[in-house]
Design a protein around this motif. Structure first.
Motif, PDB file in Angstrom:
ATOM      1  N   THR A 111       0.811  -1.220   0.000  1.00  0.00           N
ATOM      2  CA  THR A 111       0.000   0.000   0.000  1.00  0.00           C
ATOM      3  C   THR A 111       0.848   1.275   0.000  1.00  0.00           C
ATOM      4  OG1 THR A 111      -1.497  -1.253   1.424  1.00  0.00           O
ATOM      5  CG2 THR A 111      -2.096   1.011   0.962  1.00  0.00           C
ATOM      6  N   PRO A 112       1.582   1.512  -1.083  1.00  0.00           N
ATOM      7  CA  PRO A 112       2.320   2.781  -1.169  1.00  0.00           C
ATOM      8  C   PRO A 112       1.329   3.945  -1.274  1.00  0.00           C
ATOM      9  CG  PRO A 112       2.404   1.611  -3.267  1.00  0.00           C
ATOM     10  CD  PRO A 112       1.734   0.696  -2.289  1.00  0.00           C
ATOM     11  N   PRO A 113       1.778   5.156  -0.919  1.00  0.00           N
ATOM     12  CA  PRO A 113       0.844   6.301  -0.967  1.00  0.00           C
ATOM     13  C   PRO A 113       0.664   6.857  -2.376  1.00  0.00           C
ATOM     14  CG  PRO A 113       2.963   6.986  -0.100  1.00  0.00           C
ATOM     15  CD  PRO A 113       3.079   5.513  -0.347  1.00  0.00           C
ATOM     16  N   PHE A 114       0.876   6.059  -3.388  1.00  0.00           N
ATOM     17  CA  PHE A 114       0.671   6.492  -4.777  1.00  0.00           C
ATOM     18  C   PHE A 114       0.328   5.259  -5.606  1.00  0.00           C
ATOM     19  CE2 PHE A 114       5.242   6.332  -3.657  1.00  0.00           C
ATOM     20  CZ  PHE A 114       5.624   5.211  -4.364  1.00  0.00           C
ATOM     21  N   GLN A 115      -0.246   5.510  -6.774  1.00  0.00           N
ATOM     22  CA  GLN A 115      -0.632   4.394  -7.649  1.00  0.00           C
ATOM     23  C   GLN A 115       0.197   4.345  -8.926  1.00  0.00           C
ATOM     24  OE1 GLN A 115      -3.216   6.851  -6.982  1.00  0.00           O
ATOM     25  NE2 GLN A 115      -3.457   5.867  -4.978  1.00  0.00           N
ATOM     26  N   ALA A 116       0.892   5.425  -9.224  1.00  0.00           N
ATOM     27  CA  ALA A 116       1.709   5.459 -10.443  1.00  0.00           C
ATOM     28  C   ALA A 116       3.037   6.128 -10.120  1.00  0.00           C
ATOM     29  CB  ALA A 116       0.981   6.230 -11.545  1.00  0.00           C
ATOM     30  N   ILE A 117       4.031   5.825 -10.926  1.00  0.00           N
ATOM     31  CA  ILE A 117       5.364   6.380 -10.673  1.00  0.00           C
ATOM     32  C   ILE A 117       5.976   6.905 -11.975  1.00  0.00           C
ATOM     33  CG2 ILE A 117       5.841   4.958  -8.652  1.00  0.00           C
ATOM     34  CD1 ILE A 117       7.427   3.061 -10.396  1.00  0.00           C
ATOM     35  N   SER A 118       6.850   7.882 -11.813  1.00  0.00           N
ATOM     36  CA  SER A 118       7.603   8.384 -12.961  1.00  0.00           C
ATOM     37  C   SER A 118       9.004   8.764 -12.490  1.00  0.00           C
ATOM     38  CB  SER A 118       6.893   9.591 -13.592  1.00  0.00           C
ATOM     39  OG  SER A 118       7.584   9.998 -14.753  1.00  0.00           O
ATOM     40  N   PRO A 119       9.872   7.748 -12.280  1.00  0.00           N
ATOM     41  CA  PRO A 119      11.251   8.056 -11.898  1.00  0.00           C
ATOM     42  C   PRO A 119      12.013   8.600 -13.099  1.00  0.00           C
ATOM     43  CG  PRO A 119      11.002   5.693 -12.228  1.00  0.00           C
ATOM     44  CD  PRO A 119       9.648   6.304 -12.448  1.00  0.00           C
ATOM     45  N   ASP A 120      13.269   9.011 -12.884  1.00  0.00           N
ATOM     46  CA  ASP A 120      13.986   9.615 -14.014  1.00  0.00           C
ATOM     47  C   ASP A 120      14.454   8.583 -15.034  1.00  0.00           C
ATOM     48  OD1 ASP A 120      15.968   8.520 -12.467  1.00  0.00           O
ATOM     49  OD2 ASP A 120      17.102  10.364 -12.169  1.00  0.00           O
ATOM     50  N   SER A 121      14.516   7.313 -14.627  1.00  0.00           N
ATOM     51  CA  SER A 121      14.984   6.303 -15.575  1.00  0.00           C
ATOM     52  C   SER A 121      14.259   4.982 -15.350  1.00  0.00           C
ATOM     53  CB  SER A 121      16.490   6.091 -15.400  1.00  0.00           C
ATOM     54  OG  SER A 121      16.893   4.913 -16.044  1.00  0.00           O
ATOM     55  N   SER A 122      14.140   4.216 -16.433  1.00  0.00           N
ATOM     56  CA  SER A 122      13.523   2.892 -16.318  1.00  0.00           C
ATOM     57  C   SER A 122      14.370   1.940 -15.496  1.00  0.00           C
ATOM     58  CB  SER A 122      13.321   2.284 -17.702  1.00  0.00           C
ATOM     59  OG  SER A 122      12.378   3.016 -18.413  1.00  0.00           O
ATOM     60  N   LEU A 123      15.641   2.291 -15.297  1.00  0.00           N
ATOM     61  CA  LEU A 123      16.462   1.364 -14.517  1.00  0.00           C
ATOM     62  C   LEU A 123      15.893   1.215 -13.104  1.00  0.00           C
ATOM     63  CD1 LEU A 123      18.778   2.664 -12.325  1.00  0.00           C
ATOM     64  CD2 LEU A 123      19.602   3.589 -14.464  1.00  0.00           C
ATOM     65  N   TRP A 124      15.184   2.227 -12.625  1.00  0.00           N
ATOM     66  CA  TRP A 124      14.563   2.116 -11.299  1.00  0.00           C
ATOM     67  C   TRP A 124      13.374   1.167 -11.348  1.00  0.00           C
ATOM     68  CZ3 TRP A 124      18.066   3.754  -8.303  1.00  0.00           C
ATOM     69  CH2 TRP A 124      18.841   4.861  -8.641  1.00  0.00           C
ATOM     70  N   LEU A 125      12.739   1.067 -12.508  1.00  0.00           N
ATOM     71  CA  LEU A 125      11.633   0.113 -12.631  1.00  0.00           C
ATOM     72  C   LEU A 125      12.178  -1.305 -12.490  1.00  0.00           C
ATOM     73  CD1 LEU A 125       9.473   1.545 -15.569  1.00  0.00           C
ATOM     74  CD2 LEU A 125       9.425   2.117 -13.150  1.00  0.00           C
ATOM     75  N   ALA A 126      13.360  -1.527 -13.097  1.00  0.00           N
ATOM     76  CA  ALA A 126      13.968  -2.857 -12.984  1.00  0.00           C
ATOM     77  C   ALA A 126      14.330  -3.152 -11.529  1.00  0.00           C
ATOM     78  CB  ALA A 126      15.213  -2.931 -13.875  1.00  0.00           C
ATOM     79  N   GLN A 127      14.837  -2.118 -10.838  1.00  0.00           N
ATOM     80  CA  GLN A 127      15.179  -2.307  -9.412  1.00  0.00           C
ATOM     81  C   GLN A 127      13.917  -2.637  -8.619  1.00  0.00           C
ATOM     82  OE1 GLN A 127      18.397  -1.233  -7.702  1.00  0.00           O
ATOM     83  NE2 GLN A 127      19.221  -1.640  -9.718  1.00  0.00           N
ATOM     84  N   LEU A 128      12.835  -1.959  -8.962  1.00  0.00           N
ATOM     85  CA  LEU A 128      11.582  -2.202  -8.246  1.00  0.00           C
ATOM     86  C   LEU A 128      11.099  -3.629  -8.486  1.00  0.00           C
ATOM     87  CD1 LEU A 128       9.024  -1.503  -6.685  1.00  0.00           C
ATOM     88  CD2 LEU A 128       8.147  -0.377  -8.722  1.00  0.00           C
ATOM     89  N   GLU A 129      11.147  -4.060  -9.750  1.00  0.00           N
ATOM     90  CA  GLU A 129      10.713  -5.431 -10.039  1.00  0.00           C
ATOM     91  C   GLU A 129      11.564  -6.444  -9.283  1.00  0.00           C
ATOM     92  OE1 GLU A 129       8.045  -6.144 -11.076  1.00  0.00           O
ATOM     93  OE2 GLU A 129       7.435  -5.299 -12.982  1.00  0.00           O
ATOM     94  N   GLN A 130      12.867  -6.151  -9.195  1.00  0.00           N
ATOM     95  CA  GLN A 130      13.748  -7.079  -8.481  1.00  0.00           C
ATOM     96  C   GLN A 130      13.386  -7.105  -6.994  1.00  0.00           C
ATOM     97  OE1 GLN A 130      17.922  -6.185  -8.107  1.00  0.00           O
ATOM     98  NE2 GLN A 130      18.480  -8.313  -8.309  1.00  0.00           N
ATOM     99  N   ARG A 131      13.198  -5.918  -6.410  1.00  0.00           N
ATOM    100  CA  ARG A 131      12.814  -5.841  -4.997  1.00  0.00           C
ATOM    101  C   ARG A 131      11.500  -6.584  -4.761  1.00  0.00           C
ATOM    102  NH1 ARG A 131      13.522  -0.919  -2.365  1.00  0.00           N
ATOM    103  NH2 ARG A 131      15.435  -0.401  -1.892  1.00  0.00           N
TER     104      ARG A 131
END
Lengths: 584, 416
Positions: A111-131
């Motif tokens: 339950t993060p306090p947001f439903q969508a994200i826009s980091p500066d790079s997709s590499l953070w999306l990969a980190q998130l998927e890994q986490r």
């Protein structure tokens, strides 16, 4: 004779009636129970999950700080359009700024306090998927999921603007590096930095895409590779020695690129020769400062892109976590359509980004890419290969062990006005700061002051014992007395000069909530002290805590110390100390 | 009537009243069984469409809605939701749409649960049959049966076709053709593994190493299609099985290829758009969906001034976008028939012809790829587009075990 019979008859009839009544009553009770159960379960089923209402159309988007102002403007314009869902709910977008690393941490939580994200790079999306995968056994192929790729944290995503990461250099610096006659490489910069002691360059911490890229490029160069970087190659002693030597030349780390630009505005051309940033910052700077232009150098070995993905999270996969509502999905889609519409795309182009709409030519009249050689829309020619997530993690972690060491004194006001919740907030913030300092060669000391110096803990490398000792000292802090601000900063500065560690970043972080009223030393004394050791620059960061802080003195102190002044409240003191820690 | 009888009748009346009132409230409360099935005013059809066909299908849905069609006299309205194939697969797999458990029927649901089913997708248009196979695999475990059929009235029918095609930046393609002749997986493999990068191949030093573009199979099922095509060329045959995937020599060869991909971690479901947006800086060329490449040709030319050249591989894979009607009890017969009506509309001459403007090859054989002026096949004929592609070496669709073996190999060996 006949009298008793009717009575028996009557009694039997009454008994039958009672039985029938009870039977009906029983049936009614069964029906009533079913009804009540139905009502209860339907109430239970329709109970709102924690987080947001099941019909909510409000979409909160967590955005990297550099993009946040532009996206907030676009979100405001979107909200003003008054779009509605089929059930009449307003489609509303709220933008909140998050550092990419924090954003990943929050998104991986339930339950993060947001439903969508826009980091500066997709590499953070990969980190998130890994986490996310690490926290969910069913994701691993051995975990027994029917389909090995189905459980993802990130759903629909799109890109609305991109910007390559470049070496931003003053025009004369760029010319000396060989621009525009030949491509400038990461190795050129690293060589220059290690050979010329007057060369000043900077990159953000690895918590941002540009900082991570800069360090990754150092690891590639150190390993003698341009692709296929492995954990073994990255942790080879020769690679680490190279990275350490290059990182030793970095003049200044910062929380993000905007902070570097802010320092350039304040201190001008002499602050830095070159820094790593998104191309759009060069465009933005040049538009505002026609008299002093930057050049975007596209590294010959390759660069990375900040690609600003906008991604909807697939929430609701863990027990108790509310899913994204149908209306929120509609808001996401509607906002995505708005961002990729031509007016929005042109607004992003005007802000210096390369719009995702490929029908917009970058060199068209009026484009910030047209009629200039200081940015080149045909570049970059090639990109560095992004290694697997485990190598990125190693690169990011090893940076803490190879980067320039830090000596920092935390100078803390515990005068009488700090009593109560202010002191408690300060204690928590100081402890957060200590947690952020992870380098094996970083040292921290604490100076506590009131009417005079109350306690003083010398610089110590933050092993377990030193952390415990500093935490104990923080716990023992007591609010009383006046405010001998200048004396405390003078003492901390003197202690750093006595250490005389020129290869380290030497800094003082001072926090006060009041007016200087007890010191023997003046600001002039402090200025003279700092000016006395030009070969050993000491940076002074100042924090004005609360409304009564002496802003003018603190700003002046930060100016002569080459640092920054920030104002903080109880609510954000902890965050401010955390941000300042990224400078070390 | 004596007092006892009056008492008897009164008790009976009270009991009947109590039961009657209870029944009335029970009915209003909505628990229990449906007493009547009402004819809806409109049949609403929620259809999930994969990204490559979504713009065309959405445009067709608008035309369909404007034409005010009916099923059994009831007006039908189509609502399209764009979902990339793998995201949809994940949502099916997590049962996010709320399919009923085995043995459950809509009649046994509470009103709120029944209402939730109103929004259940009536049909799904994934990229490929591969995804239908995987979704059926997931539901087979849960329900013991397939939820999308492969035969009969409701069988999944292709609505358009798009081939996987080599797209290379023209400057790079010239160098590769000069060195290797035909463009194929082996040539790409050799270019990708050239230790000296582009200078060794005869290209510019600034180009760095050869950079391959292949969709990330965890985000875009096109990555799976590319691996199947590569396997076909490696083995020189059209069918591959699990033993082919687990062959260590093949795995080494495939890993060499995948090692030339610049960044799997950042690639999105929109690989061709990424290819266009970041240009030659992230990919010199790759095997991607023909329709995606055609839709991005103009954008690539505008943004990078280096056009794409297209080449057709010997071993062909493709997406056929099967229109798959959900056959479970979650949707009504009217909805299912409405879905079939929309499917027929999509396969009609007019909409099949309209698909050409999106770079999609019609599934309806009556419509040629150059049937109208808006056809992207006609517009980009000089960049290597072939109207008719020999399909003598078309790859057969691997079974689900082979697909899962490929996906697992990727997850364990390549995924970043």
């Amino acid at each position: 004779m006949n009298k008793p019979l009717p009575r028996r008859k009557n009694q039997r009839a009454a008994a039958i009636a009672v039985v029938v009544f009870l039977g009906f009553l029983g049936c009614a009770a069964v029906f009533a129970t079913q009804w009540v159960w139905g009502v209860v379960t339907s109430f239970w089923d329709s109970a709102e999950p924690a987080g947001w209402e099941s019909t909510s159309a409000e979409l909160t988007v967590a955005v990297s700080p550099v993009m946040a102002p532009v996206l907030a403007d676009l979100a405001e314009a979107f909200n003003e359009q008054g779009r509605r869902a089929a059930d009449g709910q307003s489609l509303v977008v709220t933008v909140v700024a998050y550092d990419p690393e924090e954003l990943v941490g929050a998104a991986a939580q339930s339950t993060p306090p947001f439903q969508a994200i826009s980091p500066d790079s997709s590499l953070w999306l990969a980190q998130l998927e890994q986490r996310w995968a690490e926290g969910d056994e069913s994701v691993s192929p051995e975990g027994g999921a029917a389909i090995p790729l189905a459980q993802r944290r990130i759903g629909t995503q799109l890109r609305y603007a991109v910007s390559p990461i470049v070496l931003a250099a003053w025009e004369d610096v760029a010319l000396r590096l060989g621009w525009p006659d030949r491509p400038v490489s990461w190795q050129d910069v690293q060589r220059r930095a290690t050979q010329d002691p007057n060369f000043k360059w900077s990159h953000a911490s690895t918590r941002h895409a540009s900082g991570l890229l800069a360090v990754l490029a150092e690891f590639y160069a150190g390993a003698g590779l341009t692709r296929g970087l492995t954990v073994a190659a990255a942790t080879d002693p020769a690679t680490l020695a190279y990275v350490q030597a290059v990182e030793g030349t970095v003049r200044f780390y910062g929380e993000n690129e905007d902070q570097v630009v802010e320092r350039l505005r304040q201190q001008g051309r002499e602050f830095l020769d070159l820094f790593v940033a998104q191309e759009r910052l060069v465009i933005d700077w040049n538009r505002q400062h026609p008299e002093q232009q930057l050049v975007a150098l596209y590294p010959a070995e390759g660069t990375l892109w900040t690609d600003h993905p906008l991604a909807l999270l697939e929430l609701g996969q863990r027990p108790g976590e509310p899913g994204v509502t149908a209306n929120q999905r509609q808001t996401f889609q509607s906002f995505a359509d708005y961002l990729t519409s031509e007016p929005s795309q042109r607004q992003l182009l005007a802000a210096g980004y390369r719009p995702a709409d490929l029908s917009i030519a970058l060199d068209e009249p009026g484009s910030p890419f047209a009629d200039t050689i200081r940015v080149d829309w045909r570049q970059p020619q090639t990109t560095l290969q992004m290694p697997p997530a485990e190598v990125v993690a190693v690169v990011s972690d090893f940076w803490y062990y190879t980067k320039r060491p830090t000596n920092v004194y935390l100078v803390v006001d515990t005068s009488g006005s700090m009593e109560g919740s202010k002191l408690r907030s300060t204690q928590n913030a100081l402890k957060s700061f200590l947690e952020q300092i992870r380098g094996s060669r970083d040292r921290v000391g604490i100076v506590e002051f009131g009417s005079d110096l109350k306690s003083y803990t010398q610089l110590a490398t933050l092993d377990d014992a030193a952390r415990q000792q500093l935490n104990r000292q923080i716990d023992r802090m007591n609010a009383d007395g006046g405010t001998a601000l200048n004396d405390a900063v003078y003492a901390a500065t003197t202690a750093l000069q006595q250490e005389n560690q020129a290869d380290a970043i030497n800094a003082v972080v001072v926090m006060t909530d009041g007016l200087e009223n007890q010191s023997q030393r003046s600001l002039r004394d402090l200025r003279n002290l700092l000016a006395g050791t030009p070969e050993l620059p000491i940076v002074v960061f100042t924090i004005g805590f609360g409304e009564d802080a002496d802003t003018a003195t603190l700003e002046e102190m930060a100016r002569i110390g080459g640092g920054q002044y920030r104002r903080a409240s109880e609510a954000d003191l902890d965050e401010l100390y955390r941000i300042i820690s990224t400078y070390f | 009537m004596n007092r006892t009888r009056i008492l008897f009748v009164s008790i009976l009346a009270v009991a009947i009243l109590i039961v009657g009132a209870t029944l009335l409230f029970t009915d209003r409360g909505g628990g229990g069984t449906a007493l009547t099935v009402q004819r809806p005013e409109t049949v609403e059809l929620r259809i999930l469409a994969s990204l490559p066909v979504e713009p065309w299908v959405r445009s067709a849905a608008d035309a369909f809605n404007r034409s005010e069609r009916t099923v059994d006299g009831v007006p039908v309205r189509v609502q399209i939701e764009a979902v990339d194939g793998l995201t949809a697969l994940g949502r099916w797999d997590r049962n996010e749409f709320g399919a009923l458990e085995a043995g459950q029927s809509p009649d046994s649901l509470a009103e709120a649960e029944r209402q939730a089913l109103d929004n259940f997708p009536v049909a799904w248009i994934p990229d490929s049959r591969y995804l239908v196979e995987l979704a059926n695999a997931a539901y087979k475990e849960r329900l013991g049966r397939d939820v999308f059929l492969t035969d009969g009235e409701y069988r999944a029918r292709p609505i358009a076709i798009s081939l996987f095609t080599w797209g290379l930046y023209a400057s790079r393609a010239q160098v590769l053709e000069a060195r290797y002749g035909a463009i194929g997986w082996q040539a790409i493999h050799d270019a990708a593994t050239a230790a000296g990068g582009w200078p060794e191949l005869g290209g510019e030093p600034g180009w760095g190493f050869f950079k391959l573009v292949v969709p990330n199979p965890s985000r875009n099922v096109g990555g799976l299609a590319a691996m199947i095509a590569a396997a076909g060329e490696y083995y020189g045959r059209t069918d591959i099985a699990v033993e082919d995937v687990v062959n260590p020599e093949f795995q080494r060869w495939l890993k060499d290829l995948m090692g030339a991909v610049t960044d799997f971690s950042s690639s999105s479901a929109y690989t061709a758009e990424d290819f266009a947006l970041f240009g030659y800086s992230v990919g010199d060329g790759g095997q991607l969906l023909e329709s995606d490449l055609l839709q991005n040709m103009q954008g690539i030319l505008t943004r990078w001034e280096d056009p794409l050249s297209l080449y057709y591989p010997e071993y062909l894979t493709w997406f056929d976008f099967p229109f798959s009607v959900w056959v479970g009890p979650e949707t009504t017969a009217l909805q299912k028939n409405g879905a079939l009506e929309f499917q027929r509309f999509l396969l009609g001459d007019e909409q099949q012809s309209a698909a050409l403007a999106y770079g999609l090859r019609p599934a309806n054989p009556k419509i040629g790829v150059d049937a109208n002026d808006a056809s992207l096949f006609a517009q980009w004929a000089d960049r290597g587009v072939l109207p008719v592609v020999p399909r003598t070496t078309a790859m057969r669709s691997p079974d689900r075990e082979t697909l899962l073996a490929l996906l697992r190999w990727f997850e364990l060996n390549v995924k970043q």
